[in-house]
Each structure stands twice: as structure tokens, then as C-alpha cells.
Design an enzyme around this catalytic site. Structure first.
Site, PDB file in Angstrom:
ATOM      1  N   ASP A  12       0.814  -1.226   0.000  1.00 30.67           N
ATOM      2  CA  ASP A  12       0.000   0.000   0.000  1.00 30.67           C
ATOM      3  C   ASP A  12       0.847   1.275   0.000  1.00 30.67           C
ATOM      4  OD1 ASP A  12      -2.354  -1.624   0.297  1.00 30.67           O
ATOM      5  OD2 ASP A  12      -1.857  -1.798   2.426  1.00 30.67           O
ATOM      6  N   LYS A  15       2.649   2.311  -5.056  1.00 32.31           N
ATOM      7  CA  LYS A  15       3.502   1.909  -6.179  1.00 32.31           C
ATOM      8  C   LYS A  15       2.839   2.132  -7.531  1.00 32.31           C
ATOM      9  CE  LYS A  15       3.841  -2.198  -4.422  1.00 32.31           C
ATOM     10  NZ  LYS A  15       3.166  -1.927  -3.128  1.00 32.31           N
ATOM     11  N   GLY A  39      -3.528  -4.037  -5.057  1.00 26.22           N
ATOM     12  CA  GLY A  39      -4.416  -2.997  -5.547  1.00 26.22           C
ATOM     13  C   GLY A  39      -3.624  -1.745  -5.862  1.00 26.22           C
ATOM     14  N   HIS A  40      -3.301  -1.535  -7.124  1.00 24.51           N
ATOM     15  CA  HIS A  40      -2.500  -0.381  -7.523  1.00 24.51           C
ATOM     16  C   HIS A  40      -3.419   0.715  -8.059  1.00 24.51           C
ATOM     17  CE1 HIS A  40       1.457  -2.881  -7.936  1.00 24.51           C
ATOM     18  NE2 HIS A  40       0.932  -2.901  -6.725  1.00 24.51           N
ATOM     19  N   GLN A 221       2.467  -5.799  -3.218  1.00 23.62           N
ATOM     20  CA  GLN A 221       2.663  -5.872  -1.769  1.00 23.62           C
ATOM     21  C   GLN A 221       3.942  -5.127  -1.359  1.00 23.62           C
ATOM     22  OE1 GLN A 221       1.985  -9.375  -3.232  1.00 23.62           O
ATOM     23  NE2 GLN A 221      -0.091  -8.644  -3.195  1.00 23.62           N
TER      24      GLN A 221
END
Length: 420
Positions: A12, A15, A39-40, A221
Site C-alpha cells: 500500500d 507503487k 491494488g495499484h 505488496q
């Protein structure tokens, strides 16, 4: 030439935005590990887009995107994401490629993930229940199905064989949930997946490298969730560190040039596990509120705390980080006082190291205080114009970690990144 961008905390770190920012400088963006638990978050034409499987270079027309063999792929999630990016005028059949060796997440993997987590009760690790762990277990157990298997006429037979094995495990868990709808979606998505560019990923990437193309390897991650070097057992199921670039794409170590590590200006963590600098008070709540700290994949509120420089230095060491990129610096704009962790007290003894096993010890962070800059930095575009107190904060981190911050993100927009 290959550069890597990866997380230095518990994920988180932001990135996705950073990859999107650097993407125009590269010919290929390649995801090398993780699955739909990532989740980007990107902002495209002012709209928020969260990518879970597709590399974050998807919105750059002249950039190729590769899902590498180190990823575990959920065809249902992939199809939904492709629908999303097509809504922005992006054709996934043009610039998205998927390695034959990428392992598939089956509906029964999701069921096993849920059944296992429910059985653990208070000892649960905070899984996203996306089937990641069971898919990687089948990979290491030499049972998994891969993208290349879709091209074989015996795929359905192989699927049924593995499903029966999983069903026996689910029976042991006394798992009763009906997953028939999951299977229906799965096979519809399998047909869609067959229509995409399925390639020998290792040859694809090395051929482009030999032609002088620039590759950006995108991690998911963060380093403190690495299966080997993270806060085990509260970790993910893959290597989130630089070594995962080689394993997850099929490239040699000497091909890697820059390793860009991403860290927030503070710390967050989703789910269970040790977090030495976590704040359980109003300050932690304020960080969560100002930073909008809720999981991009799960929506769960993130645990928040001060930046942990012991863990950050450790992450830079094991990754060979050459540049640090700091995100969400603007979240600290409203704080009069900041703190950073410069050491631990472990069972009453001072330590400057991340211990082998955090959960078996009482860890108290040794904190150093800083004056906050207490002004809006989000509109600043030049480092020289950044608040003096922010620059002092960054310079201390540089000297402690031994790797300099090269860029500071001071807002969610594409243009809100300052070169140091």
C-alpha cells in the site's frame, strides 16, 4: 536493461502511481509476483482506477505490459479489469501479454482460502480471501494449472482432477458454500483469457532486452510481506523483494540496474501481524483519515503509525535499493509534531535490527521527534520550494537509511511528484 519498482513496507505504498509516473520512460512494464490481492491505484483523466492484475503501464499507448510467471492470475478479475481499461479506450489485446507459465487461481482456491482463514479464528493472518495462498501452494506442490495449459485440449480434464482434490480438502474443513456461480464466471473468463496474447514470457522479455528495450519490473505488496524476509507468518505467499524479479520474469540478476523502493512518509499495515510503530490513539486515527487509509482491494481500514526506519533500512539492504521514493508526504502537512523509529527495545534490550520473529517478543519502538511543517505542500512542484522542516525530515531519513530519497509524491495526481 531492467529497473525495478517495489514496496519497502507492508504494501500500500502507492507503487501504482509511481509506476504510472515512470512508465513513459520504458518500453515494457512487467508484473513479477503477487495476484489480485494487490491494488495499484491510478488516476486517469481525473478518475480513480484500481488495477489488481494488469501492470500499471496499461494506460500508456506505446508501452507493452507483461504479466509474468511469478504472478498468480484470477481470470475473472482479469476480465473485469480489461473491461475497465477498455472503457478508457485501451485495447488489452494490443499491449497486454501473459506468460504461459503464470499459474491460475481456480474457484476452489478461493474456497480453500476462505475455509482455512475461518478455521484459524483469532489466529487468522488477514488473508484477502482471493485464493492467492492456495494457488501458490499448488504451484510449489507441483499441482497447479498454468495459462499455457489453456491451449491444451485436456484442460477441462485437468481442471476436474484438481477440483476433486480441492473438494476433499474442503470436506475436511466442512466447507458448505456453493461455488457453482464462481465456476460459471471462471469458465466464461477462461474463454476471454484465451483471446489475449499468451506468450513464452521468459523469451518475450529477454528478446526485448537483447534489442535494447527498457523494462520496468513492477512489484506488488511490500518487502515486509516477503515470504522469506517479511514478518512471517503474517506475510504474502511470494517473494516481493528484488529476487522475485528474476524468479518471476525469467531474467538474470545482472540485467537489473536500478532498484527503486517506495515508502510512505509514515507506515500502514492491513490485516494481522506485528507493527512496532502502530498508533492506537487519535494521531493514528488522524493519519488514517487524512491519508484515506482504506485497502484498495478489500476496503479494510489500514493500521497507521510513524515511519519505521529500522524496517526501512532492512528493506533497502535486502533489495539493494538504489533510490527511495517517498509517497503521501502531504498527509503529514497538518501535524505539528512527527516521530520516526530509530531503534527497537526488544524484551528490554536495545536493538537496531529487525528480529527473526517479531511476534515472540515485546518490541517497543525507540522514537525521535521532529517538528512538523504544518503547511500545505501539495501544490509544490520544486524541491527547493518544499517546507524546510520537510526537507530536514527527508534528510534525516537519507542519512539513517543510507539511500537517498529521489522523488517525493505530495498528492494523488500524476503531476504531484517532486524530484529531489
Amino acid at each position: 536493461m531492467v529497473d525495478a519498482i517495489l514496496g519497502l513496507q507492508w504494501g500500500d505504498e502507492g507503487k501504482g502511481k509511481i509506476v504510472d509516473f515512470f512508465a513513459p520512460q520504458y518500453d515494457i512494464i512487467a508484473r513479477f509476483q503477487g495476484g489480485p490481492n494487490a491494488g495499484h491505484t491510478l488516476y486517469v483523466d481525473g478518475k480513480k482506477v484500481v488495477l489488481h492484475q494488469i501492470p500499471s503501464g496499461a494506460f500508456h499507448a506505446n508501452t507493452l505490459n507483461l504479466i509474468g510467471n511469478g504472478v498468480v492470475l484470477d481470470p475473472v478479475t482479469l476480465r473485469k479489469e480489461c473491461d475497465t481499461i477498455e472503457g478508457f479506450g485501451v485495447d488489452p489485446r494490443k499491449n497486454l501479454f501473459i506468460s504461459h507459465r503464470t499459474h491460475l487461481i481456480l474457484p476452489t482456491h478461493r474456497a480453500l482460502d476462505k475455509a482455512s482463514e475461518l478455521q484459524k479464528g483469532n489466529d487468522k493472518i488477514g488473508s484477502t480471501l482471493k485464493g492467492i495462498g492456495p494457488a501458490y501452494m499448488d504451484k510449489t506442490g507441483r499441482n497447479g494449472l498454468r495459462v499455457g495449459d489453456l491451449l491444451d485440449k485436456s484442460f477441462t480434464t485437468s481442471y476436474i482432477k484438481l477440483r476433486l482434490k480441492h473438494q476433499r480438502l474442503l470436506d475436511n474443513f466442512n466447507f458448505q458454500e456453493d461455488i457453482s456461480q464462481w465456476e460459471e464466471e471462471f469458465f466464461e473468463s477462461i474463454e476471454f483469457l484465451r483471446s489475449l496474447n499468451l506468450v513464452n514470457g521468459e523469451y518475450f522479455i529477454n528478446d526485448h532486452i537483447s534489442k535494447g528495450k527498457k523494462v520496468l519490473a513492477e512489484g506488488a505488496q511490500g518487502s515486509m510481506l516477503d515470504i522469506d524476509f517479511g514478518t512471517f507468518p503474517f506475510v504474502t505467499s511470494s517473494n516481493t523483494t528484488t529476487s522475485g524479479v528474476c524468479n518471476g520474469l525469467g531474467i538474470a540478476p545482472q540485467k537489473i540496474r536500478e532498484v527503486m523502493g517506495v515508502t510512505k512518509a509514515y507506515c500502514t499495515r492491513v490485516g494481522s501481524g506485528p507493527f512496532p510503530t502502530e498508533l492506537h490513539d487519535a494521531t493514528g486515527e488522524e493519519l488514517r483519515k487524512l491519508g484515506n487509509e482504506f485497502g484498495a482491494t478489500t476496503g479494510r481500514p489500514r493500521r497507521c503509525g510513524w515511519i519505521d526506519l529500522v524496517a526501512l533500512k532492512y528493506a533497502c539492504m535486502i533489495n539493494g535499493v538504489t533510490k527511495v521514493i517517498m509517497t503521501k508526504a502531504d498527509v503529514l502537512d497538518k501535524f505539528d509534531h512527527l516521530e520516526v523509529c530509530t531503534g527497537y527495545e526488544i524484551d528490554g534490550k536495545d536493538s537496531d535490527f529487525v528480529p527473526f520473529q517479531m511476534i515472540r517478543h515485546k518490541i517497543v519502538p525507540r522514537l525521535k521527534g521532529f517538528d512538523g511543517w504544518n503547511c500545505d505542500s501539495s501544490n509544490t512542484r520544486e524541491y527547493a520550494d518544499m517546507p524546510l522542516k520537510m526537507k530536514e525530515y527527508v534528510q534525516f531519513i537519507n542519512s539513517f537509511v543510507g539511500v537517498d530519497v529521489s522523488h517525493i509524491s505530495n498528492g494523488p495526481g500524476r503531476n504531484q511528484i517532486v524530484t529531489v
